[in-house]
Each structure stands twice: as C-alpha cells, then as structure tokens.
Design an enzyme around this catalytic site. Structure first.
Site, PDB file in Angstrom:
ATOM      1  N   LEU A  45       0.780  -1.155  -0.031  1.00 38.93           N
ATOM      2  CA  LEU A  45      -0.030  -0.252   0.127  1.00 38.93           C
ATOM      3  C   LEU A  45       0.540   1.262  -0.150  1.00 38.93           C
ATOM      4  O   LEU A  45       2.127   1.136   0.152  1.00 38.93           O
ATOM      5  CB  LEU A  45      -1.043  -0.038   1.252  1.00 38.93           C
ATOM      6  CG  LEU A  45      -1.609  -1.216   1.470  1.00 38.93           C
ATOM      7  CD1 LEU A  45      -2.551  -1.166   2.511  1.00 38.93           C
ATOM      8  CD2 LEU A  45      -2.733  -1.098   0.066  1.00 38.93           C
ATOM      9  N   SER A  46       0.275   2.354  -0.128  1.00 40.94           N
ATOM     10  CA  SER A  46       1.181   3.617  -0.240  1.00 40.94           C
ATOM     11  C   SER A  46       1.751   3.749   0.941  1.00 40.94           C
ATOM     12  O   SER A  46       2.959   4.398   1.118  1.00 40.94           O
ATOM     13  CB  SER A  46       0.345   4.822  -0.668  1.00 40.94           C
ATOM     14  OG  SER A  46      -0.802   4.848   0.114  1.00 40.94           O
ATOM     15  N   GLU A  47       1.110   3.246   2.295  1.00 39.33           N
ATOM     16  CA  GLU A  47       1.847   3.584   3.611  1.00 39.33           C
ATOM     17  C   GLU A  47       1.575   2.373   4.264  1.00 39.33           C
ATOM     18  O   GLU A  47       0.322   2.117   4.459  1.00 39.33           O
ATOM     19  CB  GLU A  47       1.790   4.821   4.188  1.00 39.33           C
ATOM     20  CG  GLU A  47       2.733   6.036   3.894  1.00 39.33           C
ATOM     21  CD  GLU A  47       1.906   7.024   2.776  1.00 39.33           C
ATOM     22  OE1 GLU A  47       2.693   7.930   2.214  1.00 39.33           O
ATOM     23  OE2 GLU A  47       0.873   7.096   2.645  1.00 39.33           O
ATOM     24  N   THR A  48       2.243   1.829   5.336  1.00 35.87           N
ATOM     25  CA  THR A  48       2.058   1.214   6.311  1.00 35.87           C
ATOM     26  C   THR A  48       2.655   1.640   7.742  1.00 35.87           C
ATOM     27  O   THR A  48       3.804   2.190   7.640  1.00 35.87           O
ATOM     28  CB  THR A  48       2.630  -0.261   6.142  1.00 35.87           C
ATOM     29  OG1 THR A  48       2.257  -0.884   4.871  1.00 35.87           O
ATOM     30  CG2 THR A  48       2.428  -1.242   7.368  1.00 35.87           C
ATOM     31  N   HIS A  77      -2.183  10.714   5.689  1.00 35.05           N
ATOM     32  CA  HIS A  77      -3.290   9.924   5.608  1.00 35.05           C
ATOM     33  C   HIS A  77      -2.823   8.704   7.073  1.00 35.05           C
ATOM     34  O   HIS A  77      -3.710   8.074   7.461  1.00 35.05           O
ATOM     35  CB  HIS A  77      -3.498   9.034   4.570  1.00 35.05           C
ATOM     36  CG  HIS A  77      -3.055   7.718   3.946  1.00 35.05           C
ATOM     37  ND1 HIS A  77      -2.029   7.599   3.462  1.00 35.05           N
ATOM     38  CD2 HIS A  77      -3.774   6.634   4.059  1.00 35.05           C
ATOM     39  CE1 HIS A  77      -1.628   6.120   3.188  1.00 35.05           C
ATOM     40  NE2 HIS A  77      -2.911   5.642   3.721  1.00 35.05           N
TER      41      HIS A  77
END
Length: 305
Positions: A45-48, A77
């Site tokens: 994902l774009s961030e974890t 986010h």
C-alpha cells in the site's frame, strides 16, 4: 508462533473502498527497520504504520511510517488513519459520540490529533508539526510539462506557477490549466528522478493541481505521483496538502484569519478522497495549519512473520 494484529483503514473518506488504504500493525515492538520495510513491501500500500509504545508516557503511541520502498518522517493519511484506529480501540462500547485527543510520536516530532465520532463516522484532524517552507527549484516549466506528458502551455493558471514546498516531506506543486489537463497527466518516472531535487534523502514528489473541480464544494483538484517511493499514484496525500498550504498562501494571498479548503484527490483512480486543509494566517504568514479527514475500518487480521 507469535502473531501481530493489523488493521486496514480507508482514509480521507467516509465510505469504504474509497480514499487511501492504510495498513496499521498494532504490535510493532521487536521489529527492526529492515523487517518493517519488508512487511510494508508485502502489504504494497502507499503507506504502512507500525505502532509501538510512546517514548514519552504522556503521548498515545510512537509510530513509524513506511512506503513500499522507504521510511517517511511524516505523512497525512497514516496520521489520520492511526489516530482514528487508536481512538476506536479505547472507546467505550456503545458510545455513539465522542471526542478524543491522540498524540502520535512520528519521526518529524509529536503530532496532536483530535478525533470526533458521531453516528458511526470518524473524523480526525491534526496540527501540522511544521508549517510549509519553500525550497529552491531550477527546473524549466517545459521540462516539468514533458515529465508529466503535458504541453508547456497547460502548466499554470491565473498567477499560480510551479513551486517547491515541504512540511516534512517535499513536493513540487505543479498547477495545470484545468481538469482535462490534470486527467491526462502521466509521470515519466525516469525523467522526474533526473529533474526533481532531493531534500535531505527524500526525492521531491509531483503534486499536480488545478482550480477546476468535480465536486462543487472543493477548492482544488489534485493528483500526486511518487514513483521513487514505490507509489505510481496516491489517492489521497495529507503531507502534500500540508506542503501545498505554502503555495496557497503565496499565490492566493488569503487575508489574516482562518481559511478552510476542501481538496479532492483520487478521482482518476476510482478512489475519490476529500482532504480538509485549514490555514490560520497572521501578518501575511501561516501561523498554524491543520489537515483533516474521515477514516473507515475495512478489514483486520494477523501477521505470522
């Protein structure tokens, strides 16, 4: 075998399967940086986010934020989504409305978040840990246009021109003429890496925006491309909106007082998002700013690694 609980939230939306998905690993203790990066790449994902106990006991938690390829000092986010998730965990069962104050220790510093929940919908707003600062750009507009697959005349609107800003993560803010031009933007990752400056160790990402919007109540339409971080396009980017506040101040010159802007993003990806940017202006400068948005839990599970 030890397991670690994780949650999946969609952020900057009030409905699932929209906005920006976020993985939150709740039991991050014992994981080193290399392992965290590998898990973030696995989620892709774009961030974890990885949550651990706070270093300062008066704060809520320590979090570390990873894209599929690198760690970030700060991101919007993940901040919103984690604040809502932690508020959800400590809430009293059956409590329909509440407001929580969550303080997250991020690499950029402590970030204070206010989370409100009413009628089953959660909304988090955080104070920017740093107000936006400009950085120097020496890149011709026609080169930026070429990197985005656009014509030179499609760059800019009104008095808005290309500018570089950071509020923890650097972005090159690229104004384009209209929605049609924004929708055609396609980033050439190789060319962008050649032209975009690095601020610290972080490559400046492309934040494309225009005044024309899909939703009548939004002030700006935006897209964000970060191939260097393993994110071809991001459906919602709070850190970019934080940096973009500098461009809003420079070009729109809002008068002293409080100003609120809704920014739409992710439309072209089929994951529409809404980001609320609030700016407090005093003496022609940004005195404080906040980013807000909704978040919805869509899944949970356990890691076995």
């Amino acid at each position: 075998m030890a397991t670690r609980r994780y949650l999946l939230y969609d952020v900057f939306t009030r409905t699932g399967l929209a906005g920006n998905p976020l993985a939150i690993v709740l039991d991050g203790e014992g994981l080193d940086t290399e392992r965290m990066q590998a898990i973030a790449a696995e989620f892709n994902l774009s961030e974890t986010v990885f949550v651990t106990p706070p270093e300062n006991s008066i704060h809520t938690a320590r979090i570390r934020i990873f894209t599929p390829r690198q760690e970030l000092p700060f991101a919007g986010h993940p901040t919103v989504g984690t604040a809502v998730a932690l508020s959800d965990r400590v809430s009293e069962i059956g409590q329909a409305e509440r407001t929580s104050i969550i303080v997250l220790e991020e690499n950029v510093g402590p970030v204070r978040c206010a989370v409100s929940t009413a009628n089953g919908a959660a909304f988090a707003e955080f104070d920017l840990p740093r107000t936006p600062e400009p950085f120097a750009l020496d890149v011709p507009a026609e080169v930026v246009a070429a990197a985005l697959g656009l014509a030179h005349h499609e760059i800019g609107f009104e008095n808005h021109a290309i500018s570089g800003w950071t509020a923890g993560v650097p972005y090159i803010c690229v104004p384009v003429a209209n929605l049609e031009a924004a929708g055609r933007a396609r980033l050439d990752a190789g060319l962008w890496e050649e032209l975009a400056p690095r601020i610290g160790a972080v490559l400046s990402d492309a934040y494309v925006y225009c005044r024309e919007t899909v939703n009548h109540d939004c002030a700006f339409h935006a897209r964000m491309f970060a191939p260097g971080a393993g994110i071809p396009e991001d459906p919602a980017t709070g850190s970019a909106a934080a940096a973009f506040a500098g461009a809003v101040l420079m070009y729109d010159e809002p008068v002293d007082g409080a100003h609120r802007y809704w920014i739409e993003q992710g439309v072209e990806m089929g994951r529409p998002s809404r980001i609320r940017l609030e700016i407090d202006v005093a003496g022609g400068a940004i005195e404080a700013a906040r980013i807000g948005g909704g978040a919805v839990k869509v899944a949970e599970g356990r890691l076995f690694v």
